[in-house]
Structure formats: C-alpha cells, structure tokens
Write an enzyme that holds these catalytic residues in place. Structure first.
Site, PDB file in Angstrom:
ATOM      1  CB  ILE A  12      -0.971  -0.012   1.207  1.00 36.12           C
ATOM      2  CG1 ILE A  12      -1.792  -1.316   1.202  1.00 36.12           C
ATOM      3  CG2 ILE A  12      -1.908   1.196   1.133  1.00 36.12           C
ATOM      4  CD1 ILE A  12      -2.711  -1.473   2.400  1.00 36.12           C
ATOM      5  CB  ALA A  34      13.019  -2.399   7.922  1.00 35.40           C
ATOM      6  CB  THR A  96       7.279  -4.126  13.173  1.00 27.22           C
ATOM      7  OG1 THR A  96       8.623  -4.531  12.896  1.00 27.22           O
ATOM      8  CG2 THR A  96       6.821  -3.132  12.109  1.00 27.22           C
ATOM      9  CB  THR A 120      -6.355  -3.445   9.620  1.00 26.53           C
ATOM     10  OG1 THR A 120      -7.201  -4.491   9.149  1.00 26.53           O
ATOM     11  CG2 THR A 120      -5.918  -3.813  11.030  1.00 26.53           C
ATOM     12  CG  ASP A 121     -11.465  -4.452   7.931  1.00 24.89           C
ATOM     13  OD1 ASP A 121     -10.388  -5.081   8.065  1.00 24.89           O
ATOM     14  OD2 ASP A 121     -12.280  -4.688   7.009  1.00 24.89           O
ATOM     15  CD  GLU A 122      -7.302  -8.641   9.470  1.00 23.44           C
ATOM     16  OE1 GLU A 122      -6.722  -9.250  10.373  1.00 23.44           O
ATOM     17  OE2 GLU A 122      -7.065  -8.806   8.270  1.00 23.44           O
ATOM     18  CE1 TYR A 147      -1.460  -6.497  10.389  1.00 21.90           C
ATOM     19  CE2 TYR A 147      -3.705  -7.318  10.124  1.00 21.90           C
ATOM     20  CZ  TYR A 147      -2.739  -6.356   9.864  1.00 21.90           C
ATOM     21  OH  TYR A 147      -3.046  -5.269   9.091  1.00 21.90           O
ATOM     22  CB  ALA A 149      -3.797  -8.636  19.207  1.00 21.07           C
ATOM     23  CE  LYS A 151      -1.992  -1.924  11.584  1.00 19.36           C
ATOM     24  NZ  LYS A 151      -0.899  -1.079  10.992  1.00 19.36           N
ATOM     25  N   PRO A 189      -3.140 -12.138  -4.968  1.00 15.56           N
ATOM     26  CG  PRO A 189      -1.491 -10.743  -4.088  1.00 15.56           C
ATOM     27  CD  PRO A 189      -2.936 -11.051  -4.005  1.00 15.56           C
ATOM     28  N   GLY A 272      -8.546 -19.617  14.044  1.00 13.52           N
ATOM     29  CA  GLY A 272      -9.125 -18.332  14.467  1.00 13.52           C
ATOM     30  C   GLY A 272      -9.627 -17.474  13.318  1.00 13.52           C
TER      31      GLY A 272
HETATM   32  P1  NAD Z   1       3.240  -4.971   3.406  1.00 18.19           P
HETATM   33  O1  NAD Z   1       3.587  -6.132   4.261  1.00 18.19           O
HETATM   34  O2  NAD Z   1       3.081  -5.159   1.939  1.00 18.19           O
HETATM   35  O3  NAD Z   1       4.350  -3.818   3.593  1.00 18.19           O
HETATM   36  C1  NAD Z   1       4.883  -3.484   4.840  1.00 18.19           C
HETATM   37  C2  NAD Z   1       6.130  -2.642   4.615  1.00 18.19           C
HETATM   38  O4  NAD Z   1       6.650  -2.250   5.897  1.00 18.19           O
HETATM   39  C3  NAD Z   1       7.257  -3.390   3.899  1.00 18.19           C
HETATM   40  O5  NAD Z   1       7.843  -2.589   2.896  1.00 18.19           O
HETATM   41  C4  NAD Z   1       8.269  -3.678   5.007  1.00 18.19           C
HETATM   42  O6  NAD Z   1       9.615  -3.744   4.548  1.00 18.19           O
HETATM   43  C5  NAD Z   1       8.047  -2.483   5.929  1.00 18.19           C
HETATM   44  N1  NAD Z   1       8.449  -2.768   7.317  1.00 18.19           N
HETATM   45  C6  NAD Z   1       8.131  -3.843   8.067  1.00 18.19           C
HETATM   46  N2  NAD Z   1       8.711  -3.753   9.290  1.00 18.19           N
HETATM   47  C7  NAD Z   1       9.383  -2.572   9.316  1.00 18.19           C
HETATM   48  C8  NAD Z   1      10.165  -1.903  10.295  1.00 18.19           C
HETATM   49  N3  NAD Z   1      10.381  -2.430  11.515  1.00 18.19           N
HETATM   50  N4  NAD Z   1      10.691  -0.693   9.978  1.00 18.19           N
HETATM   51  C9  NAD Z   1      10.498  -0.145   8.748  1.00 18.19           C
HETATM   52  N5  NAD Z   1       9.785  -0.745   7.773  1.00 18.19           N
HETATM   53  C10 NAD Z   1       9.222  -1.941   8.059  1.00 18.19           C
HETATM   54  O7  NAD Z   1       1.925  -4.342   4.052  1.00 18.19           O
HETATM   55  P2  NAD Z   1       0.701  -3.586   3.359  1.00 18.19           P
HETATM   56  O8  NAD Z   1      -0.301  -4.582   2.948  1.00 18.19           O
HETATM   57  O9  NAD Z   1       1.209  -2.596   2.393  1.00 18.19           O
HETATM   58  O10 NAD Z   1       0.102  -2.820   4.628  1.00 18.19           O
HETATM   59  C11 NAD Z   1       0.524  -1.497   4.944  1.00 18.19           C
HETATM   60  C12 NAD Z   1      -0.249  -0.999   6.141  1.00 18.19           C
HETATM   61  O11 NAD Z   1      -1.642  -0.998   5.841  1.00 18.19           O
HETATM   62  C13 NAD Z   1      -0.083  -1.834   7.397  1.00 18.19           C
HETATM   63  O12 NAD Z   1      -0.031  -0.969   8.502  1.00 18.19           O
HETATM   64  C14 NAD Z   1      -1.344  -2.692   7.430  1.00 18.19           C
HETATM   65  O13 NAD Z   1      -1.683  -3.042   8.749  1.00 18.19           O
HETATM   66  C15 NAD Z   1      -2.349  -1.731   6.842  1.00 18.19           C
HETATM   67  N6  NAD Z   1      -3.517  -2.326   6.169  1.00 18.19           N
HETATM   68  C16 NAD Z   1      -3.344  -3.266   5.189  1.00 18.19           C
HETATM   69  C17 NAD Z   1      -4.450  -3.770   4.520  1.00 18.19           C
HETATM   70  C18 NAD Z   1      -4.324  -4.769   3.397  1.00 18.19           C
HETATM   71  O14 NAD Z   1      -5.315  -5.233   2.890  1.00 18.19           O
HETATM   72  N7  NAD Z   1      -3.125  -5.110   2.955  1.00 18.19           N
HETATM   73  C19 NAD Z   1      -5.736  -3.335   4.888  1.00 18.19           C
HETATM   74  C20 NAD Z   1      -5.874  -2.385   5.908  1.00 18.19           C
HETATM   75  C21 NAD Z   1      -4.753  -1.883   6.533  1.00 18.19           C
HETATM   76  O1  TDX Z   2      -4.296 -19.036   0.057  1.00 21.21           O
HETATM   77  C1  TDX Z   2      -5.177 -18.437   0.696  1.00 21.21           C
HETATM   78  N1  TDX Z   2      -6.457 -18.931   0.690  1.00 21.21           N
HETATM   79  C2  TDX Z   2      -7.471 -18.327   1.363  1.00 21.21           C
HETATM   80  O2  TDX Z   2      -8.614 -18.820   1.323  1.00 21.21           O
HETATM   81  C3  TDX Z   2      -4.907 -17.221   1.444  1.00 21.21           C
HETATM   82  C4  TDX Z   2      -3.516 -16.647   1.480  1.00 21.21           C
HETATM   83  C5  TDX Z   2      -5.961 -16.611   2.113  1.00 21.21           C
HETATM   84  N2  TDX Z   2      -7.209 -17.154   2.083  1.00 21.21           N
HETATM   85  C6  TDX Z   2      -8.322 -16.439   2.748  1.00 21.21           C
HETATM   86  C7  TDX Z   2      -8.081 -15.961   4.162  1.00 21.21           C
HETATM   87  C8  TDX Z   2      -8.944 -14.723   4.228  1.00 21.21           C
HETATM   88  O3  TDX Z   2     -10.295 -15.062   4.504  1.00 21.21           O
HETATM   89  O4  TDX Z   2      -8.525 -15.250   1.981  1.00 21.21           O
HETATM   90  C9  TDX Z   2      -8.893 -14.152   2.820  1.00 21.21           C
HETATM   91  C10 TDX Z   2      -7.862 -13.037   2.658  1.00 21.21           C
HETATM   92  O5  TDX Z   2      -6.629 -13.484   3.215  1.00 21.21           O
HETATM   93  P1  TDX Z   2      -5.346 -12.544   3.335  1.00 21.21           P
HETATM   94  O6  TDX Z   2      -4.965 -12.050   1.985  1.00 21.21           O
HETATM   95  O7  TDX Z   2      -4.318 -13.271   4.137  1.00 21.21           O
HETATM   96  O8  TDX Z   2      -5.928 -11.269   4.101  1.00 21.21           O
HETATM   97  P2  TDX Z   2      -6.628 -11.065   5.544  1.00 21.21           P
HETATM   98  O9  TDX Z   2      -6.202 -12.107   6.514  1.00 21.21           O
HETATM   99  O10 TDX Z   2      -8.086 -10.853   5.311  1.00 21.21           O
HETATM  100  O11 TDX Z   2      -5.917  -9.674   5.972  1.00 21.21           O
HETATM  101  C11 TDX Z   2      -5.727  -8.626   4.998  1.00 21.21           C
HETATM  102  O12 TDX Z   2      -6.686  -7.603   5.138  1.00 21.21           O
HETATM  103  C12 TDX Z   2      -6.604  -6.788   6.286  1.00 21.21           C
HETATM  104  C13 TDX Z   2      -4.323  -8.034   5.097  1.00 21.21           C
HETATM  105  O13 TDX Z   2      -3.352  -9.064   4.955  1.00 21.21           O
HETATM  106  C14 TDX Z   2      -4.147  -7.294   6.388  1.00 21.21           C
HETATM  107  O14 TDX Z   2      -2.864  -6.659   6.425  1.00 21.21           O
HETATM  108  C15 TDX Z   2      -5.217  -6.237   6.492  1.00 21.21           C
HETATM  109  O15 TDX Z   2      -5.162  -5.611   7.739  1.00 21.21           O
END
Ligand code: NAD
Ligand code: TDX
Length: 331
Positions: A12, A34, A96, A120-122, A147, A149, A151, A189, A272
């Site tokens: 993101i 990092a 982190t 996050t909504d989680e 995770y 908890a 956040k 992905p 969980g």
């Molecule tokens: P991501 O795992 O793709 O990226 C995390 C980034 O943080 C990476 O580039 C990593 O190198 C960096 N990082 C990790 N530990 C670090 C540290 N100690 N110091 C500096 N950098 C560090 O995550 P994302 O999916 O892009 O999520 C970004 C943010 O959005 C997070 O705070 C996540 O909780 C929040 N979020 C994600 C989603 C989602 O669907 N992916 C939804 C809602 C909120």
């Molecule tokens: O191979 C899989 N098969 C599957 O059924 C994977 C990797 C996941 N899943 C399911 C688990 C979840 O119900 O798909 C859903 C989405 O899984 P994730 O991509 O792991 O996301 P989720 O656990 O919902 O959390 C994501 O959304 C909120 C992000 O990873 C978090 O960073 C964000 O806070």
C-alpha cells in the site's frame, strides 16, 4: 509539504508514494522502510528520481528522530501485515507494530509533527455472515489474531498520545486492499500467480469467509484526504462496499484466467479465521466527500491479473519461498 512515509516499499505504501508523486507534485517525499521480506525497493522504481529512500527500522529511535524532525507530516504504513505469519511467529508483529508505532509517536510528540496512522478493520474482530451490521467508528475493539491485536494496540497508543500529549494525529481503519505490487503471500496475488504457474487456487476452509475489498488507489486517495482535511484526533473507516466471499473471488479469477469455475482446492482452515468484515464509511463519505473510483470489483480484478501477467520479474523472486512456507503449514 514534506511527508515521511514509513513502509513505502510495501504494497500500500508504494502505491501511495506513486500516487502522491503523480497527483500532488509539489510534495516532497521521504520513504523509511526496513526492506523486510515484504518490502521491495523496485516497487518505487517508477518514482525513484522524485523521492528520497532511507533503509531503516521504525522501532529504532536514532533513525526515526532526525527524519521526523525534517518532515511536516508522517504517514505510518510500516507493519508486519500477514495474519498467517503472525500465527507462526508473533514477536516481529509486537516489535514493529507496537514498539515501532510507539517510537514514531514519541518522535512526533518531540517535534510537533502531524501524524497519520494506517490501520485495519481487523481491530474490530469479525461479523456473522447474516448480520446486517457493519463496523463503525463506535464498534468495540475485539481483535482475533496476533496481527490484529498488535494493530489494535498501536491504534490505542495513538489515541492515548492524542489525549495525553496533544499529538496531532488521525487514524484510518481500512478493509482488504487489492491491486498491483501486493506480496504473493496474500490471497488474491497468491491465486493469480498460482494460476499463471498452472497450480490450482487454494481456499481456506469452505471459502465462505467474506472480505470487503477495496482497490489500493481508493484507499490511498482517502488517506490523502484525511491527511489534508481530517479532524485531528478522529478515526475514519475506509471501505468501498465491496463485500465478496472468498469462493466467489476464486471463481471470478478462474473465469478471468480461462479456467473452469470449480478448478480450485479446499485446504485446511486458518486457526481463528475471521468470518466476515464489513465497513461503514459514512463519516469519510459525508465529512470529506470521498468516493471510490473503482466501482467494479471484476474490472479491478481483471486489471490486477493483467498487472501480474506483465510484471512476473517483480513477483517471481518471492514465489518459491512463499509457497514453501504454505506447504509447511499444509495450505
Ligand atoms: P506490506 O507487508 O506489503 O508492507 C509493509 C512494509 O513495511 C514493507 O515494505 C516492510 O519492509 C516495511 N516494514 C516492516 N517492518 C518494518 C520496520 N520495523 N521498519 C520499517 N519498515 C518496516 O503491508 P501492506 O499490505 O502494504 O500494509 C501497509 C499498512 O496498511 C499496514 O499498517 C497494514 O496493517 C495496513 N492495512 C493493510 C491492509 C491490506 O489489505 N493489505 C488493509 C488495511 C490496513
Ligand atoms: O491461500 C489463501 N487462501 C485463502 O482462502 C490465502 C492466502 C488466504 N485465504 C483467505 C483468508 C482470508 O479469509 O482469503 C482471505 C484473505 O486473506 P489474506 O490475503 O491473508 O488477508 P486477511 O487475513 O483478510 O488480511 C488482509 O486484510 C486486512 C491483510 O493481509 C491485512 O494486512 C489487512 O489488515
């Protein structure tokens, strides 16, 4: 304005930095990341000349302090973000997500810097499938995984630093993002790249779990608006009314990628596993006038499939290690 973007080499964060450079050209951007397994500097290649990149840890006060002193605002994306990893090894999440946020809060407190916290909504736990309710800013926190908890803990630190120390912070809690540059460990992905490799998609449990999908560019546009116009101390929920169950997501991907709709495997469930998330984004829409631009999930998924097909160089290096980790979990 000079913004410090933590986690800007992640999914993101990298999309946010690209959007800011594209759409708000007067902004100076410094990224602090990092480069953990989840970070990739190549995700910033399209804007590398327009930004400053610093490799470093958000939990290291000596690294963080001078960067915060130099910035007008901090947007804090950096986190350990994957639920499955948090079940296998929680400590990096505590360090982190909690210590890292604490370290940034102390720095913005010292320097009087505007702070936006990405969450996050989680943090709200989960909803029943047939519950008409959605998460609102008043929903009590009830996180399920290490995770979520950590956040939730980081959000609470922000609220306390606003109330006790007058830090100028806002918080946003967003639903599940999809789009380019997402690590192949995540659901969408993982399945797209499996299908490119001729491997059947893998659904946890029965595939009934519901996620509220939003395109990453819509999330980031909301973050920019909150940074610019949000009320200090306020929490904004970000979501685009995109509830879809996992089975339907996989069936849509199979159809988009020319496979029969039932060509997937059910695998063991995540311990969980949250059942359903759903966001009520009324405050964001009414107060800040935000609207999502990606209103068709199918079209957004098709564009995401095209991106992964065109950018195998970006994801291929992560694929084998990710699948080896899943294989060890039997998923
Ligand atoms: P991501 O795992 O793709 O990226 C995390 C980034 O943080 C990476 O580039 C990593 O190198 C960096 N990082 C990790 N530990 C670090 C540290 N100690 N110091 C500096 N950098 C560090 O995550 P994302 O999916 O892009 O999520 C970004 C943010 O959005 C997070 O705070 C996540 O909780 C929040 N979020 C994600 C989603 C989602 O669907 N992916 C939804 C809602 C909120
Ligand atoms: O191979 C899989 N098969 C599957 O059924 C994977 C990797 C996941 N899943 C399911 C688990 C979840 O119900 O798909 C859903 C989405 O899984 P994730 O991509 O792991 O996301 P989720 O656990 O919902 O959390 C994501 O959304 C909120 C992000 O990873 C978090 O960073 C964000 O806070």
């Amino acid at each position: 304005m000079h913004i410090l973007v933590t986690g800007g080499a992640g999914f993101i964060g990298a999309n946010f930095v690209q959007q800011v450079v594209r759409e708000h050209p007067g902004t100076k951007v410094t990224v602090l990341d990092a480069l953990t397994y989840a970070g990739d500097e190549h995700s910033l290649d399209p804007v590398a000349d327009a930004i400053t990149f610093v490799k470093g840890d958000v939990a290291d006060a000596d690294t963080v302090d001078p960067l915060v002193a130099d910035a007008d605002a901090v947007v804090h994306f950096a986190a350990e973000s994957h639920n499955d990893n948090s079940l296998a090894e929680p400590w990096p999440f505590v360090r982190t997500n909690i210590v890292g946020t604490y370290t940034l809060l102390e720095a913005v407190r010292r320097h009087g810097t505007r702070y936006h916290h990405i969450s996050t909504d989680e943090v709200y736990g989960d909803l029943e499938l047939d519950d008409p309710a959605k998460f609102t800013p008043e929903t009590p926190y009830n996180p399920s995984s290490p995770y979520s908890a950590t956040k939730a803990g980081s959000d609470m630190l922000v609220r306390a630093w606003v109330r006790s120390f007058g830090v100028a912070a806002t918080i946003s809690n967003c639903s599940n993002n999809y789009g380019p540059y997402q690590h192949v460990e995540k659901f969408i992905p993982r399945q797209i790249t499996n299908l490119i490799d001729g491997v059947r998609p893998k659904l946890y449990g029965t595939g009934q779990n519901v996620r509220d999908w939003i395109h990453v560019d819509d999330h980031n546009a909301a973050v920019w608006q909150i940074l610019a116009q949000g009320r200090i101390g306020e929490t904004y929920l970000i979501g685009a009314d995109g509830e879809v169950d996992n089975k339907t997501v996989v069936e849509t991907l199979l159809e988009l990628m020319g496979q029969p709709a039932d060509a997937y495997d059910l695998v063991s469930d995540r311990p969980g596993h949250d059942l359903r998330y759903a966001i009520d984004a009324t405050r964001l829409r009414e107060e800040l006038g935000w609207e999502p631009r990606y209103t068709s999930f199918r079209d957004g998924l098709a564009a995401t499939v095209a991106w992964y097909r065109a950018n195998e160089d970006w994801w291929r290096p992560q694929k084998d290690a990710t699948e080896a980790k899943y294989a060890s979990l039997g998923r």
